[in-house]
Structures are given as structure tokens and as C-alpha cells.
Design an enzyme around this catalytic site. Structure first.
Site, PDB file in Angstrom:
ATOM      1  N   ASN A 209       0.833  -1.180  -0.064  1.00 11.51           N
ATOM      2  CA  ASN A 209      -0.110  -0.170   0.014  1.00 11.51           C
ATOM      3  C   ASN A 209       0.960   1.152  -0.008  1.00 11.51           C
ATOM      4  O   ASN A 209       2.118   1.074   0.066  1.00 11.51           O
ATOM      5  CB  ASN A 209      -0.968  -0.038   1.281  1.00 11.51           C
ATOM      6  CG  ASN A 209      -0.117  -0.136   2.411  1.00 11.51           C
ATOM      7  OD1 ASN A 209       0.631   0.796   2.830  1.00 11.51           O
ATOM      8  ND2 ASN A 209      -0.427  -0.981   3.161  1.00 11.51           N
ATOM      9  N   ASP A 303      -5.228  -9.296  13.283  1.00 13.35           N
ATOM     10  CA  ASP A 303      -5.210  -7.946  13.668  1.00 13.35           C
ATOM     11  C   ASP A 303      -4.416  -7.546  14.938  1.00 13.35           C
ATOM     12  O   ASP A 303      -4.649  -7.834  15.931  1.00 13.35           O
ATOM     13  CB  ASP A 303      -6.831  -7.502  14.044  1.00 13.35           C
ATOM     14  CG  ASP A 303      -7.200  -5.956  14.067  1.00 13.35           C
ATOM     15  OD1 ASP A 303      -6.140  -5.265  14.673  1.00 13.35           O
ATOM     16  OD2 ASP A 303      -8.053  -5.478  13.637  1.00 13.35           O
TER      17      ASP A 303
HETATM   18  N1  CTP Z   1      -3.885  -2.603  12.294  1.00 16.49           N
HETATM   19  C1  CTP Z   1      -3.150  -3.713  13.011  1.00 16.49           C
HETATM   20  N2  CTP Z   1      -3.172  -5.123  12.370  1.00 16.49           N
HETATM   21  C2  CTP Z   1      -3.934  -5.325  11.236  1.00 16.49           C
HETATM   22  C3  CTP Z   1      -4.585  -4.101  10.552  1.00 16.49           C
HETATM   23  C4  CTP Z   1      -4.623  -2.812  11.171  1.00 16.49           C
HETATM   24  O1  CTP Z   1      -2.616  -3.727  13.926  1.00 16.49           O
HETATM   25  N3  CTP Z   1      -3.982  -6.536  10.594  1.00 16.49           N
HETATM   26  C5  CTP Z   1      -4.068  -1.310  13.152  1.00 16.49           C
HETATM   27  C6  CTP Z   1      -3.263  -0.448  12.194  1.00 16.49           C
HETATM   28  O2  CTP Z   1      -2.030  -0.298  12.450  1.00 16.49           O
HETATM   29  C7  CTP Z   1      -4.059   0.697  12.798  1.00 16.49           C
HETATM   30  C8  CTP Z   1      -5.524   0.309  12.750  1.00 16.49           C
HETATM   31  O3  CTP Z   1      -5.364  -1.188  13.168  1.00 16.49           O
HETATM   32  O4  CTP Z   1      -3.849   1.359  13.969  1.00 16.49           O
HETATM   33  C9  CTP Z   1      -6.317   0.388  11.590  1.00 16.49           C
HETATM   34  O5  CTP Z   1      -7.614  -0.591  11.658  1.00 16.49           O
HETATM   35  P1  CTP Z   1      -8.134  -1.372  10.576  1.00 16.49           P
HETATM   36  O6  CTP Z   1      -9.541  -1.515  10.806  1.00 16.49           O
HETATM   37  O7  CTP Z   1      -7.270  -2.320  10.103  1.00 16.49           O
HETATM   38  O8  CTP Z   1      -8.121  -0.143   9.650  1.00 16.49           O
HETATM   39  P2  CTP Z   1      -8.863  -0.606   8.017  1.00 16.49           P
HETATM   40  O9  CTP Z   1      -7.759  -1.385   7.254  1.00 16.49           O
HETATM   41  O10 CTP Z   1      -8.722   0.915   7.370  1.00 16.49           O
HETATM   42  O11 CTP Z   1     -10.001  -1.142   8.334  1.00 16.49           O
HETATM   43  P3  CTP Z   1     -11.248  -1.007   7.294  1.00 16.49           P
HETATM   44  O12 CTP Z   1     -11.010  -1.710   6.222  1.00 16.49           O
HETATM   45  O13 CTP Z   1     -12.265  -1.751   8.500  1.00 16.49           O
HETATM   46  O14 CTP Z   1     -11.744   0.507   7.483  1.00 16.49           O
END
Ligand code: CTP
Length: 396
Positions: A209, A303
């Protein structure tokens, strides 16, 4: 600033050894004590006499040199120090440390110590970039050794690239950050994740990304300059390590999760990384065009934020997540705060060019409500955030 602190300085055999002499002088001027230990190779570059004269105490050169070896002098030497620094850390010394060898005084001290160890690698760029050296550095980092990243520049061998020892003043800052942290977060351990993750598709391709890591690195820097001991778990980014910060490089989400869990306990966790939500079951060999368009089956990644914020003995006192949103920013952020169980979500609107850009506008979402910070550079945002985090840990 370093009054009463003892540094055991292991000088390796490289041209940068001359900078170690200057470092001894700086540590002495800051009030610290230095016990120099020179490897056999180091003595080809600088003399024990010069090191001893600057340290105003004896320099050690060999295992059998220790008069009181019968009383386990190497154990005593390595334990009475507050910190061990290997400077310059040659490829050979790093390999010895990673393998746990103990065939001379320097390597024996490093194996026998129960104190924090820092290494400042300096070597030819190809030696530094060699997979063997990189694997050794990764092993040491994973064991908690603080690697002070070499700088990029012209080298004594005529080549250009990473491998130069940072200037002695910078090395002194890293020592001070460890031994005499000052500021509202002194004595606290902060864990920061930053950058993207790369999820391999096959041996040559990956999913990624646009995260540059810049906001997370700026936060690590701001926390360190407020006295915190900082572990920065970084995905693949092209950024220099902030002074005094321990950096662990990872590639995938699962590696990031392992590095985060290995860095616990922490008082504060700030998870800024743009972790890939999914990984691919990677193909063992390169996918070829002629085989037709492949279908990538995606598997959900762990996560890390939710795992870290879950109640339990290892939960940091404060856990902060980031939320990059393109619409309904605050609604999504509030849902994430509750869903992940963290203490704050820093929400930013990434519908513009925030990802990879230099400026940021963030909203701090907590159970108490929302505070919006003014649009600012990522460094300024980091400073404002670090000040707010510091308030959580203010001592009466
Ligand atoms: N994060 C994490 N581990 C993951 C995914 C995300 O620790 N596998 C953390 C990121 O570092 C950030 C936060 O969670 O602090 C972002 O949340 P997330 O829900 O994953 O964000 P998006 O990917 O944007 O989720 P969505 O698609 O639901 O908006």
C-alpha cells in the site's frame, strides 16, 4: 548528563575505529565512565594506549589479560557496566554475536552480559548488504540488541552507500537516550509500528500500500525525544532510524505481529502501520503470464491492534490505533475505538494525498469525545500527539 554511568565500549577492527576514540572523549565530557575493550583487529587501527588515555582507565585487549580471570573477570566486567556498545561493529563481530561465539574477550563479554547491548555497524556497503550480515542483524534485533543503523555516504573504500558509522555526537545521543533519558516519558517503553507491510504473491511480487512510514517514524522520534525508550517495528520503508530508537524491520503482517509481541512489555503502543488486511497464499515459484490470469485467494491477516488492546497481563497501559478513512471519518473511527478496544483512535482523512505526503489532519477519538488537531506537517502532528500521550503518564 551521564554522571555515574558506565559504558563498556567494544571497539571492532574497522577504519571507523578512530571515531570510537572521539566517542570516549564525548562520553567522558558528559560525565560517564568508559571501559574500552579492543579486539585484536581493532588494534590494527587504534592503540589500547590511546583508548586508555582518553578513557582515563585501563583498556582491555584479551581474555587472558584479565588479572582476576580466576574470579571470572569477564563476567564482572560485562555486568558492572550499565550498557555495552560495540563500535564499530564489524561484519565479523555481528556474525560472532549472532552465532553466540566466545573465542576472545569482546565476544565473551557480549555473551556473558546481562545488560543492554547496542551495536553501531560500520563496514563496506556490500558487506553490510550481504544477506548473511542482514540476517545476523535481524537475529540480533529480534533478541533485543539495539542496532544503530549505519549512515549512507562515501566510504573509506571509495564506494558509496549504507555502511558509514554515524558521527560520535549521534552515537552519544543514542547512549544518552538509553542511559539518561530525560523528559515526561523517561522510564517508559513505547512501541510504535510504522510503514506498510508487503504480502508476497510469489517470489518476485507482493501486495503493498502507499504508506511511507513517515508519520510513524515521526511519532517514534517525538516519543524518544520526550525520554521514552522506543521500539519501532517498521515495514519496508526508505527512512532513517530516529536517534536513540530501537528499530526492528519486518516485511509481512505476520512478521510485524511477532515483532510487536516480542517487544512487550510496553507502557504505550502506538500502531501507525498500514497493515495489509489480507495476505496471499504465495506460490512457491514465479507465476508465469502464459498460465493465464491467476486468481489470488486472500487470507485475513491477524489484527495486531485488536490483539494488543485485548485485556490481559501484557496489555500496554495505553494502546493507540490509527484509522485511515476516505469518508465518514469520525463514525468509522468511533466504531474502531470500540471494536478494537483501544484507548484512542487517531483518525485521518486520506481522501487527499496524505498517504506518502508531508502533511496531515487528524482527529483524536477517545471515549471522552473527539479533539481535532490543526492541519500540520507530520512532524508537528507527531509532536502534538506525543505531548498528549505524555499527559497520560504524568507523575504527580
Ligand atoms: N492494524 C493492525 N493489524 C492489522 C490491521 C490494522 O494492527 N492487521 C492497525 C493499524 O496499525 C491501525 C488500525 O489497526 O492502527 C487500523 O485499523 P483497521 O481496522 O485495520 O483499518 P482499515 O484497514 O482501514 O480497516 P477498514 O477496512 O475496516 O476500514
Amino acid at each position: 548528563m551521564l554522571a555515574g554511568k558506565r559504558l563498556l565500549l567494544i571497539i571492532g577492527g574497522g577504519i571507523a575505529a578512530y571515531k570510537a576514540l572521539e566517542l570516549i572523549r564525548l562520553v567522558r565530557s558528559a560525565g560517564g565512565c568508559v571501559t574500552p575493550v579492543l579486539t585484536r583487529a581493532a588494534q590494527q587501527f587504534v592503540t589500547p594506549m590511546a583508548a586508555a588515555a582518553l578513557a582515563e582507565q585501563r583498556a582491555y585487549t584479551d581474555l587472558f589479560d584479565l588479572k582476576d580471570e580466576a574470579e571470572m573477570g569477564h563476567i564482572r566486567l560485562s555486568r558492572e557496566a550499565d550498557l555495552l556498545l560495540v563500535c564499530p561493529a564489524t561484519a565479523d563481530l555481528l556474525a560472532k554475536m549472532a552465532a553466540g561465539l566466545a573465542d576472545d574477550l569482546a565476544s565473551t563479554l557480549l555473551l556473558a552480559t546481562d545488560k543492554h547491548v547496542m551495536v553501531a555497524p560500520a563496514m563496506n556497503v556490500r558487506m553490510w548488504e550481504h544477506p548473511a550480515t542482514q540476517a545476523n542483524v535481524a537475529t540480533l534485533s529480534a533478541r533485543g540488541v539495539h542496532v544503530i543503523a549505519p549512515e549512507v555516504g562515501a566510504m573509506a573504500c571509495g564506494e558509496h552507500g549504507p555502511g558509514r558509522l554515524p558521527e560520535p555526537a549521534q552515537l552519544l545521543s543514542a547512549i544518552q537516550a538509553r542511559l539518561a533519558p530525560q523528559g515526561p516519558l523517561a522510564g517508559r517503553h513505547a512501541l510504535v509500528t510504522a510503514g506498510p507491510t508487503h504480502e508476497p504473491i510469489d517470489p518476485v511480487r507482493y501486495l503493498a500500500n502507499r504508506s511511507s512510514g513517515r508519520q510513524g517514524f515521526a511519532i517514534a522520534d517525538a516519543l524518544a525525544s520526550r525520554g521514552a525508550r522506543v521500539t519501532l517495528v517498521a515495514g519496508p520503508v526508505a527512512l532513517a532510524t530516529p536517534a536513540g530508537v530501537r528499530r526492528v524491520d519486518v516485511e509481512t503482517a505476520r512478521e510485524m505481529e511477532a515483532a510487536v509481541m516480542a517487544a512487550l512489555p510496553a507502557d504505550l503502543a502506538v500502531l501507525v502501520a498500514a497493515v495489509a488486511d489480507w495476505r496471499v497464499d504465495p506460490a512457491p515459484a514465479k507465476r508465469k503470464k502464459g498460465e493465464g490470469a491467476p486468481t489470488l485467494a486472500l487470507v485475513e491477516n491477524p489484527d495486531i491492534l485488536a490483539r494488543l488492546a485485548a485485556p490481559g497481563p501484557h496489555r500496554p497501559a495505553r494502546v493507540v490505533g490509527f484509522a485511515a478513512e476516505t469518508h465518514d471519518v469520525l463514525t468509522h473511527a468511533q466504531a474502531k475505538l470500540a471494536g478494537k478496544g483501544c484507548d484512542m483512535i487517531v483518525a485521518n482523512d486520506v481522501s487527499g494525498d496524505v498517504m506518502g505526503g508531508a502533511r496531515n489532519t487528524v482527529h483524536l477519538v477517545t471515549a471522552d469525545g473527539v479533539e481535532s488537531l490543526p492541519e500540520a506537517s507530520k512532524e508537528e502532528v507527531a509532536a502534538m500527539l506525543a505531548d498528549r500521550f505524555a499527559r497520560w503518564f504524568a507523575r504527580p
